[in-house]
Scaffold this motif. Structure first.
Motif, PDB file in Angstrom:
ATOM      1  N   ARG A  82      -3.478  -9.804 -10.189  1.00 28.11           N
ATOM      2  CA  ARG A  82      -3.206  -8.472  -9.655  1.00 28.11           C
ATOM      3  C   ARG A  82      -3.931  -8.227  -8.334  1.00 28.11           C
ATOM      4  O   ARG A  82      -5.143  -8.391  -8.243  1.00 28.11           O
ATOM      5  N   PRO A  83      -3.187  -7.801  -7.312  1.00 29.40           N
ATOM      6  CA  PRO A  83      -3.853  -7.436  -6.059  1.00 29.40           C
ATOM      7  C   PRO A  83      -4.501  -6.059  -6.178  1.00 29.40           C
ATOM      8  O   PRO A  83      -4.150  -5.289  -7.074  1.00 29.40           O
ATOM      9  N   GLU A  84      -5.434  -5.783  -5.287  1.00 31.01           N
ATOM     10  CA  GLU A  84      -6.035  -4.448  -5.276  1.00 31.01           C
ATOM     11  C   GLU A  84      -4.958  -3.431  -4.883  1.00 31.01           C
ATOM     12  O   GLU A  84      -4.201  -3.656  -3.939  1.00 31.01           O
ATOM     13  N   LEU A  85      -4.902  -2.326  -5.632  1.00 24.81           N
ATOM     14  CA  LEU A  85      -3.854  -1.336  -5.377  1.00 24.81           C
ATOM     15  C   LEU A  85      -4.454  -0.037  -4.853  1.00 24.81           C
ATOM     16  O   LEU A  85      -5.597   0.312  -5.187  1.00 24.81           O
ATOM     17  N   ASP A  86      -3.668   0.688  -4.044  1.00 21.42           N
ATOM     18  CA  ASP A  86      -4.127   2.000  -3.581  1.00 21.42           C
ATOM     19  C   ASP A  86      -3.814   3.063  -4.641  1.00 21.42           C
ATOM     20  O   ASP A  86      -3.318   2.742  -5.720  1.00 21.42           O
ATOM     21  N   ASP A  87      -4.126   4.326  -4.319  1.00 15.89           N
ATOM     22  CA  ASP A  87      -3.950   5.357  -5.351  1.00 15.89           C
ATOM     23  C   ASP A  87      -2.475   5.618  -5.679  1.00 15.89           C
ATOM     24  O   ASP A  87      -2.150   6.343  -6.611  1.00 15.89           O
ATOM     25  N   GLN A  88      -1.565   5.025  -4.905  1.00 18.02           N
ATOM     26  CA  GLN A  88      -0.133   5.120  -5.220  1.00 18.02           C
ATOM     27  C   GLN A  88       0.366   3.869  -5.936  1.00 18.02           C
ATOM     28  O   GLN A  88       1.570   3.713  -6.148  1.00 18.02           O
ATOM     29  N   GLY A  89      -0.532   2.943  -6.245  1.00 20.80           N
ATOM     30  CA  GLY A  89      -0.126   1.723  -6.930  1.00 20.80           C
ATOM     31  C   GLY A  89       0.412   0.639  -6.005  1.00 20.80           C
ATOM     32  O   GLY A  89       1.085  -0.289  -6.448  1.00 20.80           O
ATOM     33  N   ARG A  90       0.118   0.750  -4.699  1.00 19.75           N
ATOM     34  CA  ARG A  90       0.633  -0.234  -3.745  1.00 19.75           C
ATOM     35  C   ARG A  90      -0.462  -1.208  -3.336  1.00 19.75           C
ATOM     36  O   ARG A  90      -1.634  -0.820  -3.215  1.00 19.75           O
ATOM     37  N   PRO A  91      -0.118  -2.479  -3.086  1.00 18.75           N
ATOM     38  CA  PRO A  91      -1.127  -3.447  -2.662  1.00 18.75           C
ATOM     39  C   PRO A  91      -1.808  -3.007  -1.362  1.00 18.75           C
ATOM     40  O   PRO A  91      -1.131  -2.791  -0.350  1.00 18.75           O
ATOM     41  N   VAL A  92      -3.137  -2.875  -1.420  1.00 21.62           N
ATOM     42  CA  VAL A  92      -3.892  -2.360  -0.280  1.00 21.62           C
ATOM     43  C   VAL A  92      -3.709  -3.249   0.951  1.00 21.62           C
ATOM     44  O   VAL A  92      -3.700  -2.777   2.079  1.00 21.62           O
ATOM     45  N   LEU A  93      -3.545  -4.547   0.722  1.00 19.87           N
ATOM     46  CA  LEU A  93      -3.495  -5.420   1.890  1.00 19.87           C
ATOM     47  C   LEU A  93      -2.271  -5.195   2.764  1.00 19.87           C
ATOM     48  O   LEU A  93      -2.257  -5.615   3.908  1.00 19.87           O
ATOM     49  N   PHE A  94      -1.265  -4.507   2.247  1.00 21.10           N
ATOM     50  CA  PHE A  94      -0.104  -4.176   3.091  1.00 21.10           C
ATOM     51  C   PHE A  94      -0.042  -2.685   3.436  1.00 21.10           C
ATOM     52  O   PHE A  94       0.526  -2.297   4.442  1.00 21.10           O
ATOM     53  N   TYR A  95      -0.580  -1.862   2.548  1.00 20.57           N
ATOM     54  CA  TYR A  95      -0.405  -0.414   2.696  1.00 20.57           C
ATOM     55  C   TYR A  95      -1.750   0.303   2.916  1.00 20.57           C
ATOM     56  O   TYR A  95      -1.860   1.492   2.680  1.00 20.57           O
ATOM     57  N   GLY A  96      -2.751  -0.436   3.383  1.00 20.96           N
ATOM     58  CA  GLY A  96      -4.102   0.111   3.454  1.00 20.96           C
ATOM     59  C   GLY A  96      -4.335   1.092   4.595  1.00 20.96           C
ATOM     60  O   GLY A  96      -5.260   1.893   4.541  1.00 20.96           O
ATOM     61  N   PHE A  97      -3.531   1.005   5.651  1.00 17.64           N
ATOM     62  CA  PHE A  97      -3.753   1.868   6.815  1.00 17.64           C
ATOM     63  C   PHE A  97      -2.456   2.555   7.224  1.00 17.64           C
ATOM     64  O   PHE A  97      -1.370   2.083   6.908  1.00 17.64           O
ATOM     65  N   THR A  98      -2.610   3.633   7.989  1.00 15.87           N
ATOM     66  CA  THR A  98      -1.387   4.308   8.447  1.00 15.87           C
ATOM     67  C   THR A  98      -0.756   3.556   9.623  1.00 15.87           C
ATOM     68  O   THR A  98      -1.429   2.845  10.362  1.00 15.87           O
ATOM     69  N   ILE A  99       0.541   3.765   9.765  1.00 14.31           N
ATOM     70  CA  ILE A  99       1.287   3.301  10.945  1.00 14.31           C
ATOM     71  C   ILE A  99       0.584   3.803  12.213  1.00 14.31           C
ATOM     72  O   ILE A  99       0.383   3.061  13.179  1.00 14.31           O
ATOM     73  N   HIS A 100       0.197   5.067  12.179  1.00 18.90           N
ATOM     74  CA  HIS A 100      -0.397   5.749  13.335  1.00 18.90           C
ATOM     75  C   HIS A 100      -1.659   5.023  13.818  1.00 18.90           C
ATOM     76  O   HIS A 100      -1.879   4.866  15.002  1.00 18.90           O
ATOM     77  N   ARG A 101      -2.466   4.566  12.860  1.00 21.80           N
ATOM     78  CA  ARG A 101      -3.745   3.949  13.207  1.00 21.80           C
ATOM     79  C   ARG A 101      -3.551   2.672  14.020  1.00 21.80           C
ATOM     80  O   ARG A 101      -4.340   2.352  14.881  1.00 21.80           O
TER      81      ARG A 101
END
Lengths: 456, 312
Positions: free
Chosen positions: B200-219
Motif C-alpha cells: 500500500r502506498p501512502e494515501l492522502d486524506d482523500q485516499g489518493r497516493p500522496v506521491l501523485f496527489y501530494g501538491f496542488t497544480i498551482h504550486r
C-alpha cells in the motif's frame, strides 16, 4: 418450437457494456436482441449549465471518441455566438480530429477485432481465447500478434499528436468554440509530422496487409452479417469560417442511390428501450419496463433504419465499392485510416506557424442550435436550447444509437440485430465466435448510448 | 531498492519521463509474480482504459509482460460471453485474498443498481453494485481508477438520476483512489507498481497516493510567476495565468505540471486553457462553469455533488 436461447454476455472487446440475446433454430439465428446495459443520463447532466461547458462535459460521454463530442459541441457553440473560425484554426481542428480518428481505428482493429481472427499469446488478457475457428498459419498468427503490440505504440502516437496541441488525451482542452487555444508553432508541426510519419508507416506496412490477410482467410464474412443497403452519413471534416462545409459529403444511400441528407426526417422512439413514455416532456428512465431490453433508443431516418460508420462514409463518398457485410465494414475502416492519415499530413503542411488561432465572441446571437458531424462510428448530432447562456435542453444522438437501435413498434430490427438474424452457425464453432465478429465490425461503443431521449 | 529511492524516482519523473523503464529490470529480477488484476468497468466513459493504453515505458505489452496479469477486462480480454464469466469466477477463487480489484466507473445504486449491468446469465443479471461488493470482499487491494470510481465524477454529476456513487461509498473497506478524468497512465501504473513492490502506498486524506496527489497544480504551475505578479490572461489562448479563465489549479491536487500527459508532452494550462480540477472529489459540479474564475463560481446553484461521499 425448438428454439435455443443463447445469452451472449458480456460481449467483450468494445467500449462499454453489451449483452446480446439470440434464439437459434437448427443452427440459424432466428431472433436477436442487443442490450446496452448501462445508462448515464448525460442530457440531464447538461441542464442548467453554461453552454460553454458543453465542450469539456460532453467529451466525458465517451473515452475512445471524446474529441468527436468536443468537435460537434464546439460547432454548436460557434453557431450560438456566431464565431468566425480562421483558416489556421480550421486546419488545426481537423488535424486534431484526424488524430483521434486514427487512434480509434487502429485500436479498434487490433485491440478489439484481431483476437477474433488471430491466435494470441496464451498469457492474460488473452487466456481462454476460443480457438475453434482460427484459420491463419503460425507465421501469420505470430506476425499479427506482434503487430497488436506495435498498434499499441502507433495509437499512443496518435494521441500524442492530439495532446501536443490539445493539452491531454482523452478529453483534450484546446479545440474549443472560437478555434484552438494552442499555438501551431514550427516545432509542434515538425514533431506532429514526425509522429505521423511513423503512424503512416505502421498503417501501410502492417495494418493494411493484416486487413488483407484476414479478408482473404475469412472471405466467407463477405456474405455474413449483411445489413439492408440503407446507409447514412452526416459528412466529415468541417471547414469554412462558419463550419459550413464538409470535406466528405453527407448523404443517405438507399439501394444504390444517394440522396441529400434532410435532418428533419430523423425520428426516435422508445418502444423497446428502458424509458417510460409520458404525455408531456421527456421519457423517464425505467429499467423495469415490460418489453424494454436496452438503454439505446430506436432511431430512424425517413421511417427506416439506417447503418452508419466508416462503411457508410466510404460508400457515400465513392471511396469504397463493396457490399454491407462484416468484412466490408472492417476493410472500409482500415482503408479510411490510410486516407485520413494522408489528409492529416496535407493539413499539417498547410498550417502556418503563428499565435493561437482563437477568437470567441462574448454575446450569444441565438438561443438554440443543432450541429452534426460524423464521428468515428458514424453520425453524431448535438442540439441545445438555451435560456440566456444556460442550457435548458441538450440532446445527443450518437452513432451507436443508429446501429444498435432495438426493435421498433412494428417489431422490425435495427442494423446490428438485422445483421445477426439469419446467420448460420457452422457445426463445431461456438455461436459467440461468429456473432462476436459480426457485432465488432460495427465498432460498438455503448458508452455513447447514455442519454435521455426526445421523442418528437 | 529502497522505498525512498523508488519514491524519488517517481517524483523525478518530470525530468526523465521514463522512470518505469528504469524500474523494469529491477521488477524482472526481484519479483516473484506479477500483480493479479481483475478490472471491472462500471458507469464510466471507458476513458481510463484508453488512457492506460497511452502508457509509454512501460507500453501496454510491457505492462502485461512484467507488471500485471490482467485476468478480467471487458475491454481487452480475448475471451467473451460465458467463457469470460467463467474466467472471472475462477480468477476470483484462485487468487482470493491476493488479487487487486480495479474498478473503472461509478456504481449506480438507485433501483438496486439496475442502471448498470456488468453481464447477464441464465441465473440472472449481475449489476455493478453486486460485482463490486462481491469482488471487493476477497480482493487484497481495491483501486478506483478515474474520478467516477474515486468520487462519483461526471457519472454522478447533478442531478445524478442513476444514483451513481464512488466505489468507497458502496464498499466498507479501504479503496485506493486514483482520480483523474481520465487517469494519467503514470498514476495508475505507478500505483500498481507500488502495490507489487511495497504494498500500500501512502494515501492522502482523500485516499489518493500522496506521491501523485501530494501538491496542488498551482504550486508547481509553470505560470505561477504570472499569478504572483497579478498578470492574468485576457482570454483563453493567452500565455499568462489562467486563474482569470476559471483555473482550478489552486485547489486541485495532482502533478500535471511536472508529469504532463501522453508521453509527458503537454497539459491543459500549457495549452492555454484552465485546469478544470478533474481529480477533485467535487468534479465536475465544483468546477462548472469551467471558464468562470473561482471566486465567481460561487456557491454551487446546482446543489452538492452526491456521489463522492466517503464511506458512511
Amino acid at each position: 418450437m425448438n428454439k435455443k436461447h443463447l445469452i451472449f454476455s458480456p460481449v467483450t472487446r468494445l467500449s462499454g457494456l453489451l449483452s446480446v440475446d439470440v434464439f437459434l433454430e437448427k443452427g440459424v439465428v432466428r431472433e436477436a436482441k442487443a442490450s446496452s446495459t448501462f445508462f448515464r443520463g448525460f442530457e440531464w447532466i447538461m441542464k442548467g449549465r453554461q453552454i460553454t461547458d458543453a465542450v469539456y462535459l460532453t467529451q466525458r460521454i465517451c473515452g475512445i471518441c471524446s474529441l468527436a463530442h468536443g468537435a460537434v459541441s464546439s460547432y454548436l457553440v460557434d453557431k450560438i455566438y456566431d464565431n468566425e473560425i480562421s483558416e489556421n484554426a480550421q486546419y488545426l481542428r481537423n488535424i486534431m480530429f484526424a488524430a483521434d480518428f486514427l487512434q480509434n481505428h487502429i485500436r479498434h482493429f487490433y485491440i478489439f477485432s484481431i483476437p477474433d481472427y488471430v491466435r494470441m499469446p496464451s498469457h492474460p488478457p488473452f487466456h481462454g481465447q476460443n480457438k475453434a475457428d482460427l484459420r491463419l498459419d503460425e507465421k501469420q498468427n505470430r506476425s499479427i500478434a506482434e503487430n497488436y503490440f506495435e498498434a499499441v505504440k502507433a495509437s499512443q502516437r496518435c494521441h500524442e499528436i492530439l495532446a501536443l496541441f490539445g493539452g491531454k488525451a482523452p478529453h483534450q482542452h484546446s479545440f474549443l468554440f472560437g478555434g484552438v487555444t494552442a499555438a501551431p508553432t514550427a516545432d509542434k508541426i515538425n514533431r506532429a509530422l514526425a509522429l505521423l510519419s511513423s503512424i503512416k508507416e505502421f498503417i501501410h506496412s502492417r495494418m493494411l496487409p493484416d486487413t488483407e490477410i484476414i479478408a482473404h482467410a475469412y472471405n466467407d464474412y463477405f456474405t455474413i452479417g449483411k445489413t439492408p443497403p440503407r446507409l447514412l452519413s452526416f459528412g466529415l471534416f468541417r471547414f469554412g469560417p462558419k463550419n459550413e462545409r464538409v470535406l466528405w459529403e453527407s448523404g443517405v444511400l438507399v439501394n444504390g442511390r444517394i440522396k441529400p441528407l434532410q435532418p428533419e426526417l430523423i425520428s426516435e422512439e422508445v418502444t423497446s428501450s428502458w424509458f417510460k413514455q409520458v404525455e408531456t416532456g421527456e421519457p423517464i428512465p425505467d429499467p423495469r419496463k415490460p418489453g424494454g431490453y436496452s438503454w439505446v433508443k430506436t432511431a430512424k431516418y425517413d421511417g427506416e433504419f439506417v447503418e452508419v460508420g466508416p462503411l457508410a462514409r466510404m460508400l457515400i463518398n465513392g471511396k469504397y465499392h463493396g457490399s454491407t457485410s462484416t468484412m466490408d465494414r472492417i476493410i472500409a475502416r482500415s482503408l479510411e485510416t490510410a486516407l485520413i492519415a494522408d489528409l492529416m499530413e496535407e493539413w499539417l503542411l498547410r498550417l502556418k506557424p503563428g499565435p493561437p488561432p482563437f477568437n470567441h465572441k462574448k454575446t450569444p446571437v441565438r438561443n438554440s442550435a443543432v450541429s452534426i458531424t460524423d464521428a468515428m462510428r458514424g453520425a453524431l448530432l448535438h442540439r441545445a436550447i438555451l435560456t440566456g447562456e444556460q442550457i435548458s435542453k441538450y440532446d445527443v444522438i450518437t452513432p451507436t444509437v443508429w446501429n444498435f437501435s432495438p426493435k421498433d413498434q412494428l417489431g422490425k430490427h435495427g442494423p446490428v440485430e438485422n445483421a445477426l438474424i439469419n446467420t448460420e452457425i457452422p457445426r463445431n464453432v461456438p455461436a459467440e465466435t461468429v456473432l462476436g465478429r459480426i457485432i465488432r465490425s460495427f465498432d460498438p461503443c455503448l458508452s455513447c448510448a447514455t442519454h435521455v431521449v426526445t421523442v418528437t | 531498492m529502497e522505498k525512498k529511492i523508488f519514491e524519488q524516482m517517481v517524483k523525478d519523473a518530470a525530468a526523465s519521463g521514463n522512470f518505469l523503464q528504469k524500474l523494469l529490470p529491477f521488477l524482472k529480477e526481484h519479483r516473484k509474480e506479477k500483480l493479479p488484476v481483475i478490472w471491472i468497468e462500471t458507469n464510466d466513459s471507458g476513458d481510463n482504459n484508453i488512457s492506460l493504453m497511452n502508457s509509454t515505458f512501460p507500453y501496454l505489452g510491457q505492462i502485461f509482460d512484467d507488471l500485471i496479469d490482467l485476468l478480467y477486462s471487458n475491454t481487452m480480454m480475448a475471451a467473451q460471453g460465458k467463457d469470460a464469466v467463467f474466467i472471472l469466477e475462477q480468477a476470483a477463487k484462485k487468487y482470493s485474498g491476493r488479487y487487486t480489484l480495479v474498478v473503472e466507473g461509478a456504481v449506480p445504486v438507485r433501483d438496486n443498481g439496475l442502471y448498470n449491468i456488468i453481464y447477464k446469465t441464465e441465473q440472472g443479471d449481475v449489476t455493478a453494485l453486486e460485482a463490486v461488493r462481491e469482488l471487493g470482499k476477497t480482493a487484497k487491494y481495491v483501486v478506483a481508477a478515474g474520478t467516477c470510481a474515486s468520487f462519483g465524477g461526471p457519472s454522478a454529476a447533478r442531478p445524478n438520476i442513476t444514483g451513481s456513487m464512488s466505489v468507497q461509498a458502496v464498499l466498507p473497506r479501504e479503496v485506493i483512489r486514483v482520480s483523474g478524468c481520465p487517469i494519467n497512465p503514470d498514476w495508475l501504473v505507478g500505483t500498481l507498481a507500488h502495490l507489487l513492490l511495497y504494498g500500500r502506498p501512502e494515501l492522502d486524506d482523500q485516499g489518493r497516493p500522496v506521491l501523485f496527489y501530494g501538491f496542488t497544480i498551482h504550486r508547481h504551475c509553470q505560470r505561477r510567476s504570472y499569478f504572483d505578479t497579478g498578470n492574468l490572461a485576457d482570454s483563453l489562448g493567452d500565455i499568462r495565468c489562467m486563474f482569470s479563465q476559471g483555473c482550478m489549479g489552486p485547489v486541485t491536487f495532482a502533478d500535471c505540471p511536472y508529469r504532463q500527459w501522453v508521453d509527458h508532452i503537454n497539459w491543459p494550462v500549457k495549452a492555454s486553457t484552465p485546469c478544470i480540477g478533474c481529480t477533485n472529489p467535487d468534479f465536475p459540479d465544483g468546477s462548472t462553469p469551467f471558464f468562470t474564475p473561482m471566486p465567481q463560481k460561487g456557491p454551487n446553484e446546482l446543489g452538492p455533488q452526491t456521489g463522492g461521499k466517503n464511506n458512511e
